[in-house]
Design a protein around this motif. Structure first.
Motif, mmCIF file in Angstrom:
data_model
loop_
_atom_site.group_PDB
_atom_site.id
_atom_site.type_symbol
_atom_site.label_atom_id
_atom_site.label_comp_id
_atom_site.label_asym_id
_atom_site.label_seq_id
_atom_site.Cartn_x
_atom_site.Cartn_y
_atom_site.Cartn_z
ATOM 1 N N ARG A 75 0.827 -1.217 0.000
ATOM 2 C CA ARG A 75 0.000 0.000 0.000
ATOM 3 C C ARG A 75 0.857 1.261 0.000
ATOM 4 N N ASN A 76 2.002 1.202 0.711
ATOM 5 C CA ASN A 76 2.845 2.397 0.833
ATOM 6 C C ASN A 76 3.932 2.484 -0.239
ATOM 7 N N ALA A 77 3.977 1.497 -1.121
ATOM 8 C CA ALA A 77 5.076 1.464 -2.101
ATOM 9 C C ALA A 77 4.916 2.547 -3.156
ATOM 10 N N ASP A 78 6.083 3.014 -3.608
ATOM 11 C CA ASP A 78 6.114 3.968 -4.706
ATOM 12 C C ASP A 78 6.149 3.180 -6.035
ATOM 13 N N VAL A 79 6.939 2.103 -6.023
ATOM 14 C CA VAL A 79 7.041 1.224 -7.199
ATOM 15 C C VAL A 79 6.703 -0.198 -6.754
ATOM 16 N N LEU A 80 5.875 -0.899 -7.531
ATOM 17 C CA LEU A 80 5.610 -2.311 -7.233
ATOM 18 C C LEU A 80 6.070 -3.142 -8.432
ATOM 19 N N ILE A 81 7.029 -4.042 -8.177
ATOM 20 C CA ILE A 81 7.482 -4.956 -9.233
ATOM 21 C C ILE A 81 6.871 -6.328 -8.949
ATOM 22 N N VAL A 82 6.061 -6.799 -9.863
ATOM 23 C CA VAL A 82 5.393 -8.102 -9.717
ATOM 24 C C VAL A 82 6.046 -9.047 -10.720
ATOM 25 N N ALA A 83 6.523 -10.204 -10.259
ATOM 26 C CA ALA A 83 7.257 -11.053 -11.204
ATOM 27 C C ALA A 83 7.133 -12.537 -10.905
ATOM 28 N N GLY A 84 7.160 -13.327 -11.983
ATOM 29 C CA GLY A 84 7.205 -14.786 -11.848
ATOM 30 C C GLY A 84 5.997 -15.374 -11.155
ATOM 31 N N THR A 85 4.848 -14.809 -11.408
ATOM 32 C CA THR A 85 3.633 -15.348 -10.791
ATOM 33 C C THR A 85 2.486 -15.327 -11.795
ATOM 34 N N SER A 86 1.697 -16.406 -11.801
ATOM 35 C CA SER A 86 0.552 -16.480 -12.716
ATOM 36 C C SER A 86 -0.606 -15.615 -12.205
ATOM 37 N N LEU A 87 -0.497 -15.103 -10.974
ATOM 38 C CA LEU A 87 -1.530 -14.245 -10.357
ATOM 39 C C LEU A 87 -2.906 -14.917 -10.389
ATOM 40 N N THR A 88 -2.909 -16.189 -10.051
ATOM 41 C CA THR A 88 -4.175 -16.937 -10.043
ATOM 42 C C THR A 88 -4.464 -17.572 -8.689
ATOM 43 N N VAL A 89 -3.497 -17.499 -7.743
ATOM 44 C CA VAL A 89 -3.707 -18.129 -6.440
ATOM 45 C C VAL A 89 -4.125 -17.046 -5.437
ATOM 46 N N ALA A 104 -2.769 -13.303 -4.777
ATOM 47 C CA ALA A 104 -2.784 -12.512 -6.007
ATOM 48 C C ALA A 104 -3.562 -11.203 -5.841
ATOM 49 N N GLY A 105 -4.600 -11.216 -5.022
ATOM 50 C CA GLY A 105 -5.431 -10.028 -4.814
ATOM 51 C C GLY A 105 -4.686 -8.907 -4.115
ATOM 52 N N MET A 106 -3.578 -9.242 -3.460
ATOM 53 C CA MET A 106 -2.857 -8.214 -2.685
ATOM 54 C C MET A 106 -2.287 -7.110 -3.538
ATOM 55 N N ILE A 107 -1.997 -7.385 -4.793
ATOM 56 C CA ILE A 107 -1.385 -6.313 -5.597
ATOM 57 C C ILE A 107 -2.385 -5.187 -5.857
ATOM 58 N N ARG A 108 -3.657 -5.466 -5.610
ATOM 59 C CA ARG A 108 -4.672 -4.411 -5.783
ATOM 60 C C ARG A 108 -4.571 -3.328 -4.706
ATOM 61 N N TYR A 109 -3.815 -3.585 -3.635
ATOM 62 C CA TYR A 109 -3.603 -2.545 -2.620
ATOM 63 C C TYR A 109 -2.648 -1.466 -3.115
ATOM 64 N N TYR A 110 -1.948 -1.735 -4.188
ATOM 65 C CA TYR A 110 -1.033 -0.737 -4.736
ATOM 66 C C TYR A 110 -1.840 0.306 -5.511
ATOM 67 N N THR A 111 -1.600 1.582 -5.183
ATOM 68 C CA THR A 111 -2.402 2.625 -5.827
ATOM 69 C C THR A 111 -1.560 3.560 -6.703
ATOM 70 N N LEU A 161 -3.370 -4.245 -15.628
ATOM 71 C CA LEU A 161 -3.097 -3.311 -14.522
ATOM 72 C C LEU A 161 -1.700 -2.709 -14.612
ATOM 73 N N ALA A 162 -0.815 -3.343 -15.388
ATOM 74 C CA ALA A 162 0.593 -2.943 -15.385
ATOM 75 C C ALA A 162 0.832 -1.645 -16.143
ATOM 76 N N ASN A 163 1.753 -0.830 -15.620
ATOM 77 C CA ASN A 163 2.181 0.375 -16.321
ATOM 78 C C ASN A 163 3.356 0.075 -17.249
ATOM 79 N N LEU A 164 4.084 -1.008 -16.906
ATOM 80 C CA LEU A 164 5.223 -1.414 -17.729
ATOM 81 C C LEU A 164 5.261 -2.930 -17.681
ATOM 82 N N ILE A 165 5.314 -3.571 -18.844
ATOM 83 C CA ILE A 165 5.190 -5.035 -18.834
ATOM 84 C C ILE A 165 6.291 -5.702 -19.656
#
Ligand code: CNA
Length: 239
Positions: free
Chosen positions: A180-194, A198-205, A222-226
């Motif tokens: 929630r407090n992050a300036d940058v969120l790097i999400v990697a190596g996950t199918s985002l299905t568990v 997986a829902g936790m990345i939605r706390y990033y604003t 949702l990604a700004n850079l992929i």
């Protein structure tokens, strides 16, 4: 500016990066993930992995659970790869605030990362189900069939969150706060299905959500850079 130059700039300019990862972060160390073509879901067993790695299966078919677990989940001779090392370095540089991982292999800590939220626990912690005595992963690996407590004789259980079990409250709170407090969120190596992980990345604003995954995910939009490529190779080039 190329994608990779954009990522370099984002990392250079931030001192509040959070990394959220999954099994794909450890495939370059030789641990198979679940959902790639050569992952554990595409191999043949008597039961699907979700069934074997569930609480009711552990209770009712403990011997079969441990046969699979020791063979497929307990990789003790593996080493951190470029991705783990690059993240540990970013933390040392004061740029990365936390690693949130769905992995249970302990490789981030072995690479030197200090703040690691292990959403699904760790193979390196095991406790007696009766007297709660601690055992390391080698005790489990070396046991015959079901590992039993050398103090009271009860079954020893890995501190790993099985399907049907809930995540540990403090770990979830720590992870959510960091994201929630992050300036940058790097999400990697996950199918985002568990879920719920997986829902936790939605706390990033914020507006710097970087997604690095070989395959497409349901959250690509949702990604700004992929980047659809290898996380170890990419982070090795950037950090
Ligand atoms: P997953 O569902 O298997 O997805 C992995 C994703 O990573 C896939 O989409 C792949 O495309 C991608 N991928 C694989 N290798 C790379 C790579 N080198 N670079 C970039 N992308 C890559 O795994 P999730 O973590 O999303 O699923 C969550 C489960 C898997 C959690 O409960 C974990 O505990 C569990 N798991 C953990 C480990 C481990 O601890 N190393 C191993 C296998 C499964």
């Amino acid at each position: 500016m190329s994608h990779i130059e954009k990522l370099k700039k984002i990392i250079d300019e931030s001192d509040n990066i959070v990394f959220f990862g999954g099994a794909g972060v450890s495939t370059e160390s030789g641990i198979p993930d679940f959902r790639s073509v050569d992952g554990l879901y595409n191999q043949k067993y008597d039961y699907p992995p979700e069934e074997i790695l569930s609480h009711h299966f552990f209770v009712n078919n403990c011997k079969e659970f441990y046969r699979y677990y020791k063979d497929k989940m307990l990789a003790l001779d593996v080493k951190p790869n470029t991705a783990h090392k690059a993240l540990a370095r970013l933390e040392q540089m004061g740029k990365l605030k936390a690693v949130v991982t769905q992995n249970i292999d302990g490789l981030h800590q072995e690479a030197g990362s200090k703040v690691v939220y292990e959403l699904h626990g760790s193979v390196h912690r095991n406790y007696c189900t009766k007297c709660h005595k601690f055992f390391d992963a080698h005790y489990i690996k070396d046991s015959k069939d079901i590992p039993l407590c050398d103090n009271c004789g009860a079954v020893v259980k890995p501190d790993v969150v099985l399907y049907e079990e809930s995540l540990e409250d403090n770990t979830v709170m720590g992870a959510v706060n960091a994201i929630r407090n992050a300036d940058v969120l790097i999400v990697a190596g996950t199918s985002l299905t568990v879920y719920p992980a997986a829902g936790m990345i939605r706390y990033y604003t914020g507006d710097k959500l970087v997604l690095i995954n070989r395959d497409e995910t349901p959250m690509d939009s949702l990604a700004n850079l992929i980047f659809h490529e290898s996380v170890g190779e990419l982070l090795g080039k950037v950090i």
